[in-house]
Design an enzyme around this catalytic site. Structure first.
Site, short mmCIF file in Angstrom:
data_model
loop_
_atom_site.label_atom_id
_atom_site.label_comp_id
_atom_site.label_asym_id
_atom_site.label_seq_id
_atom_site.Cartn_x
_atom_site.Cartn_y
_atom_site.Cartn_z
N LYS A 280 1.87 52.86 0.93
CA LYS A 280 1.02 54.04 0.71
C LYS A 280 -0.13 53.72 -0.24
O LYS A 280 -1.29 53.96 0.06
CB LYS A 280 1.87 55.18 0.13
CG LYS A 280 1.03 56.31 -0.49
CD LYS A 280 1.89 57.42 -1.05
CE LYS A 280 2.32 57.27 -2.48
NZ LYS A 280 1.38 57.71 -3.51
N ASN A 281 0.22 53.17 -1.39
CA ASN A 281 -0.81 53.01 -2.42
C ASN A 281 -1.82 51.92 -2.07
O ASN A 281 -3.00 52.04 -2.41
CB ASN A 281 -0.16 52.78 -3.79
CG ASN A 281 0.52 54.05 -4.29
OD1 ASN A 281 0.27 55.13 -3.76
ND2 ASN A 281 1.38 53.93 -5.29
N CYS B 180 0.02 64.08 -7.76
CA CYS B 180 1.36 64.50 -8.16
C CYS B 180 1.35 65.09 -9.57
O CYS B 180 0.57 64.71 -10.42
CB CYS B 180 2.31 63.31 -8.09
SG CYS B 180 3.19 63.19 -6.53
N ARG C 157 -3.21 62.40 -16.30
CA ARG C 157 -3.92 61.50 -15.38
C ARG C 157 -5.45 61.60 -15.49
O ARG C 157 -6.14 61.98 -14.54
CB ARG C 157 -3.46 61.73 -13.95
CG ARG C 157 -1.97 61.62 -13.80
CD ARG C 157 -1.53 61.61 -12.37
NE ARG C 157 -1.69 60.30 -11.76
CZ ARG C 157 -1.35 60.04 -10.50
NH1 ARG C 157 -0.85 60.97 -9.74
NH2 ARG C 157 -1.52 58.84 -10.00
N ASP D 74 7.00 54.35 -10.74
CA ASP D 74 7.34 55.00 -9.46
C ASP D 74 8.81 54.85 -9.11
O ASP D 74 9.31 55.54 -8.22
CB ASP D 74 6.49 54.43 -8.31
CG ASP D 74 5.02 54.73 -8.49
OD1 ASP D 74 4.69 55.62 -9.31
OD2 ASP D 74 4.19 54.09 -7.84
N ILE E 72 4.29 55.40 -18.93
CA ILE E 72 3.04 55.53 -18.17
C ILE E 72 2.61 57.01 -18.02
O ILE E 72 1.46 57.35 -18.25
CB ILE E 72 3.16 54.90 -16.76
CG1 ILE E 72 3.75 53.48 -16.84
CG2 ILE E 72 1.81 54.90 -16.04
CD1 ILE E 72 2.87 52.41 -17.46
N ARG F 157 4.58 63.16 1.37
CA ARG F 157 3.34 62.52 0.91
C ARG F 157 3.47 61.01 0.96
O ARG F 157 2.48 60.31 1.16
CB ARG F 157 3.05 62.91 -0.54
CG ARG F 157 2.67 64.34 -0.74
CD ARG F 157 2.25 64.58 -2.15
NE ARG F 157 1.07 63.76 -2.42
CZ ARG F 157 0.27 63.94 -3.44
NH1 ARG F 157 0.51 64.89 -4.29
NH2 ARG F 157 -0.78 63.17 -3.62
N1 EPU Z 1 -5.33 56.26 -17.13
C1 EPU Z 1 -6.23 56.74 -18.05
N2 EPU Z 1 -7.53 56.82 -17.68
C2 EPU Z 1 -7.97 56.44 -16.45
C3 EPU Z 1 -7.03 55.96 -15.52
C4 EPU Z 1 -5.70 55.87 -15.90
O1 EPU Z 1 -5.87 57.09 -19.17
O2 EPU Z 1 -9.16 56.55 -16.18
C5 EPU Z 1 -3.91 56.16 -17.52
C6 EPU Z 1 -3.02 57.11 -16.71
O3 EPU Z 1 -3.03 58.41 -17.21
C7 EPU Z 1 -1.68 56.44 -16.81
C8 EPU Z 1 -2.05 54.96 -16.83
O4 EPU Z 1 -3.42 54.90 -17.19
O5 EPU Z 1 -1.08 56.79 -18.02
C9 EPU Z 1 -1.81 54.23 -15.55
O6 EPU Z 1 -2.43 54.90 -14.50
P1 EPU Z 1 -3.04 54.13 -13.25
O7 EPU Z 1 -4.49 54.35 -13.23
O8 EPU Z 1 -2.52 52.74 -13.22
O9 EPU Z 1 -2.38 54.95 -12.08
P2 EPU Z 1 -3.09 55.39 -10.75
O10 EPU Z 1 -3.93 54.29 -10.23
O11 EPU Z 1 -3.68 56.72 -10.90
C10 EPU Z 1 -1.30 54.42 -9.15
C11 EPU Z 1 -0.37 54.94 -8.11
C12 EPU Z 1 0.73 55.74 -8.75
C13 EPU Z 1 1.46 54.85 -9.74
C14 EPU Z 1 0.48 54.25 -10.75
C15 EPU Z 1 1.13 53.26 -11.70
C16 EPU Z 1 -1.85 55.33 -6.23
C17 EPU Z 1 -2.44 56.28 -5.30
N3 EPU Z 1 -1.10 55.82 -7.20
O12 EPU Z 1 -1.84 55.55 -9.80
O13 EPU Z 1 1.60 56.08 -7.69
O14 EPU Z 1 2.43 55.61 -10.41
O15 EPU Z 1 -0.59 53.57 -10.06
O16 EPU Z 1 1.67 52.21 -11.00
O17 EPU Z 1 -2.03 54.12 -6.09
C18 EPU Z 1 3.25 57.34 -6.59
O18 EPU Z 1 3.09 56.58 -5.62
O19 EPU Z 1 4.21 58.14 -6.69
C19 EPU Z 1 2.28 57.28 -7.69
C20 EPU Z 1 2.13 58.25 -8.58
#
Ligand code: EPU
Length: 449
Positions: free
Chosen positions: A38-39, A132, A137, A320, A342, A412
């Site tokens: 998915k991701n 989610c 976030r 996750d 996280i 999802r």
């Molecule tokens: N963060 C910030 N500022 C930003 C971006 C991120 O503070 O601009 C913080 C977030 O709040 C969090 C941390 O950095 O505390 C890590 O977030 P990250 O950006 O790595 O997460 P993401 O890219 O938004 C993806 C996956 C998530 C998964 C995370 C961590 C997708 C679509 N989503 O999210 O997947 O939990 O990486 O591995 O790729 C899921 O599949 O259930 C899911 C939530």
């Protein structure tokens, strides 16, 4: 030809106004072919807007988030169609840079379209994303990175207004190795003038997958999979074909289903190194784990024992997998502590597991689990995608019947979750919500004597 010319999702995806009825008690045994990630697919489906030329993707999972993303791409003029399981996308001629709240809000990765739209059209207008319900976030790293590349990005009444004359290469340092920010900025930098470096980049497999996809289209990227990624901008990206690798989180969910039911499950087509943290923690808890070139097997003969787990960026224990792991440890012997570092609010599963007899409490960032030797089926609600998976696992191991509401959240991210688990010996049925409510309300009516 199946689903040609449109992005209508699989029937199961449309059938989300349902509950899952899980009858627990059988050990799950057997082998699972894991669907595409998915991701990884969602990140690729942002980057497709960079390419002038047709793209063919295979092994894209048929899940709700993908369908939402494809509809969004169509709003910008991308031509999208499924053909015999392959996804064809042509974003050569983009017709707009704007999308409405309804199309954007359901998924967080809609925000990652801002960079590609800036690169292609010089502007983007997108409402703030959703996703989610697991924490705040923020998107500040994305914003700062785009600004360093020369863009102005303002938030005006809940809408991001982004403009740029020409993106320029930049030196970007991420305060935290965010997977999404690394993917978004790496993809955007492919069409910037000059060289971009991303320091403290995420090394998640989905980042390397995206880099491999972009390189297939002519991007010049080095260092992906390390904490410093260098991107040399090119004039144009062309079309190409790419196979999305298997989903490491779905694989982990099935392996944990084996562990929690004291069964024996093998996931096929998955690189064992993407499961290293899980394998080691399950071994520590007493499960047997074996791995081969592209498979992982988990079995448990006896009740597991309590352990400590801390979620971290890759290759640490994935956030996750935290919620399904909570279910596994709820049934372990002794005390477990899971530290969620996280997402501050990824705890929606806790109250629902407690309804099933688990003894879990939250203290700050820690989930404290006092293991119990049995869970009891109950009516529970998924608060988010992985909370839903955690409840399905708990239901499979519980005595009696568990009813899980909010199945659309599970849809999802899991393709055919109940069919896959039933193929391993699980007993899960999807029942239309209205039908279940009618039967449930009827059963709950007091009898007149
Ligand atoms: N963060 C910030 N500022 C930003 C971006 C991120 O503070 O601009 C913080 C977030 O709040 C969090 C941390 O950095 O505390 C890590 O977030 P990250 O950006 O790595 O997460 P993401 O890219 O938004 C993806 C996956 C998530 C998964 C995370 C961590 C997708 C679509 N989503 O999210 O997947 O939990 O990486 O591995 O790729 C899921 O599949 O259930 C899911 C939530």
């Amino acid at each position: 030809m199946r689903d040609s010319q449109d992005v209508v999702p699989a029937e199961q995806v449309l059938n989300s106004m349902s509950v899952l009825r899980v009858i627990g008690g059988s050990p799950l045994r057997g082998s699972v072919e894991v669907p595409g990630s998915k991701n990884a697919a969602l990140a690729i489906l942002s980057a497709v807007l960079l390419a002038k030329g047709p793209i063919v993707l295979t092994n894209v999972p048929r899940i709700r988030d993908i369908d939402i993303k494809l509809r969004l791409l169509q709003k910008f003029g991308a031509v999208v169609r499924w053909d015999e399981g392959s996804l064809h996308i042509d974003a050569s001629n983009l017709t707009g840079c704007e999308a409405d709240e309804e199309s954007v809000r359901p998924i967080r990765t809609s925000f990652y379209l801002i960079g590609p739209l800036l690169a292609r059209l010089g502007k983007a207008r997108l409402p703030a994303p959703g996703g989610c319900n697991i924490g705040a976030r923020p998107v500040d790293y994305h914003m700062k990175g785009l600004a360093l590349m020369g863009a102005t990005v303002d938030l005006d009444s809940g809408k991001y207004i982004a403009d740029v004359e020409k993106l320029v290469g930049a030196e970007i340092y991420l305060d935290f190795p965010s997977a999404g920010a690394t993917q978004h900025l790496m993809a955007t930098a492919c069409l910037a003038n000059g060289i971009t470096t991303i320091q403290n980049a995420a090394i998640e497999p989905e980042v390397t997958t995206l880099a491999a996809f972009l390189k297939r289209l002519g991007a010049r990227i080095t260092g992906d999979g390390t904490q410093t990624i260098t991107i040399e901008g090119v004039e144009e990206l062309h079309g190409g074909s790419f196979r999305v690798p298997e989903d490491r989180i779905q694989a982990a969910t099935y392996l944990m289903a084996g562990a929690i039911t004291m069964g024996d499950v093998t996931t096929q087509g998955i690189l064992p190194e993407t499961q290293t943290a899980l394998i080691n923690k399950l071994r520590e808890a007493g499960a047997d784990c074996e791995e081969g070139n592209d498979w992982v097997r988990v079995s448990a003969k006896n009740r597991l024992r309590g352990i400590r787990v801390k979620t971290m960026p890759y290759p640490g224990f994935p956030t996750d997998m935290q919620q399904p792991m909570s279910s596994v440890l709820a049934l372990a012997d002794g005390v477990s502590v899971i530290e969620e570092t996280i997402y501050e609010a990824r705890v929606g599963h806790v109250s629902q597991l407690n309804r099933m007899g688990a003894k879990i409490r939250i203290e700050g960032k820690s989930i404290l689990i006092d293991g119990t030797d049995h869970l009891q089926g109950a009516i529970v609600e998924a608060s988010d995608l992985r909370a839903g998976a955690a409840l399905v696992l708990a239901g499979l191991a519980a005595e009696g019947e568990t009813i899980i509401k909010n199945v659309h959240l599970i849809d999802r991210g899991y393709e055919n979750l109940e069919n896959t688990l039933n193929g391993l010996g699980g007993n899960i049925m999807r029942i239309p919500l209205a039908e279940w409510e009618a039967a449930h309300n009827h059963a709950a009516e007091p009898r007149l004597h």
